[in-house]
Design an enzyme around this catalytic site. Structure first.
Site, PDB file in Angstrom:
ATOM      1  N   ASP A 103      49.389 -11.230  18.757  1.00 29.94           N
ATOM      2  CA  ASP A 103      50.034 -11.589  17.492  1.00 29.94           C
ATOM      3  C   ASP A 103      49.000 -12.213  16.550  1.00 29.94           C
ATOM      4  O   ASP A 103      47.984 -12.739  17.007  1.00 29.94           O
ATOM      5  CB  ASP A 103      51.142 -12.631  17.731  1.00 29.94           C
ATOM      6  CG  ASP A 103      52.237 -12.089  18.633  1.00 29.94           C
ATOM      7  OD1 ASP A 103      52.395 -10.857  18.710  1.00 29.94           O
ATOM      8  OD2 ASP A 103      52.936 -12.913  19.258  1.00 29.94           O
TER       9      ASP A 103
HETATM   10  N1  URA Z   1      52.723 -12.634  24.062  1.00 28.21           N
HETATM   11  C1  URA Z   1      53.055 -13.046  22.820  1.00 28.21           C
HETATM   12  O1  URA Z   1      54.135 -13.542  22.594  1.00 28.21           O
HETATM   13  N2  URA Z   1      52.147 -12.896  21.865  1.00 28.21           N
HETATM   14  C2  URA Z   1      50.900 -12.388  22.064  1.00 28.21           C
HETATM   15  O2  URA Z   1      50.114 -12.304  21.128  1.00 28.21           O
HETATM   16  C3  URA Z   1      50.582 -11.953  23.361  1.00 28.21           C
HETATM   17  C4  URA Z   1      51.513 -12.090  24.348  1.00 28.21           C
END
Ligand code: URA
Length: 242
Positions: A103
């Site tokens: 993310d």
């Molecule tokens: N899980 C999440 O919630 N976000 C990420 O970026 C990676 C794994």
């Protein structure tokens, strides 16, 4: 492969720049001058030189980045800065892309490569490669949460997660945990905690398999993987996990 493509890929400039380089007469293939960009060469067999210097051909690039929490995991975007935007031009010419997605606000270990097969294997749940995250979570994280993650929790869309290993480093108003998952659903870690009524306030990936994020890398820095690291990734993804 066309000679102009090979030279452009190896960082000798844009196709246009390579065209004038070829015109200049300093490019040789097996010691014969080549001026036509359409000339086909076998990059593994033919000896290509530019101004007498051998062009070392390489097909793949493997980079480890400490992703900062303000870039998106994509190759390009109209509105946002991407992890590829911060690569040096000599690395960008290989057209690397991020292996899976973190993310925008997630930090830490992100691999970038142009090796599609390895990328696919690293992200395939069939290969069962563990991804280790450290997370800060608002509220107390308990042994019950760890048991639930071990059994699998039901996400907001009904998906039941594979067994995941939760290690509680510190539990309190703000908890610190380490979590290993072997799949990569959208926002998976955040949604797993949401399924337990808790909110992830900070997330960082620190490992893929046993490949550890290089502590020397500041957020936004990256380096090439070492030979043994590339070999390791190929080894752990060569078989399906039964
Ligand atoms: N899980 C999440 O919630 N976000 C990420 O970026 C990676 C794994």
């Amino acid at each position: 492969m066309r000679i102009d493509k090979l030279l452009a890929n190896m960082g000798y400039g844009t196709r246009k720049e390579v065209k004038s380089l070829l015109k200049g007469g300093t490019v040789h293939v097996n010691e014969s001058p080549v001026k036509n960009g359409k000339t086909h060469v076998d990059p593994e067999e033919d000896v290509v030189t530019v101004a007498g210097e051998k062009v070392e051909y390489r097909r793949f690039i493997y980079l480890m980045m400490n992703k900062p929490g303000d870039l998106i995991s994509a190759t390009e975007d109209q509105n946002e800065w991407t992890v590829v935007d911060i690569l040096q031009p000599e690395d960008k010419v290989f057209s690397p892309f991020p292996v899976g997605r973190l993310d925008k606000d997630t930090e830490g270990l992100l691999l970038l490569t142009n090796d599609g097969q390895l990328s696919h294997r690293l992200t395939s749940p069939k290969k069962g490669v563990g991804k280790t995250y450290v997370a800060e979570v608002a509220g107390e994280v308990t042994g019950d949460d760890a048991d639930a993650f071990e059994r699998g929790v039901t996400l907001d869309d009904g998906y039941v997660t594979r067994p995941a290993n939760l290690h509680i480093i510190e539990s309190g108003d703000i908890s610190h945990v380490e979590l290993v998952i072997t799949e990569g659903k959208f926002h998976q870690v955040k949604r797993m905690f949401e399924a337990r009524g808790k909110k992830v306030t900070r997330l960082k990936r620190v490992k893929m398999g046993e490949l550890v994020l290089d502590e020397e890398l500041e957020p936004g820095e990256y380096r090439e993987l070492r030979e043994n690291e590339i070999e390791y990734l190929h080894t752990i993804t060569s078989k399906d996990k039964g």
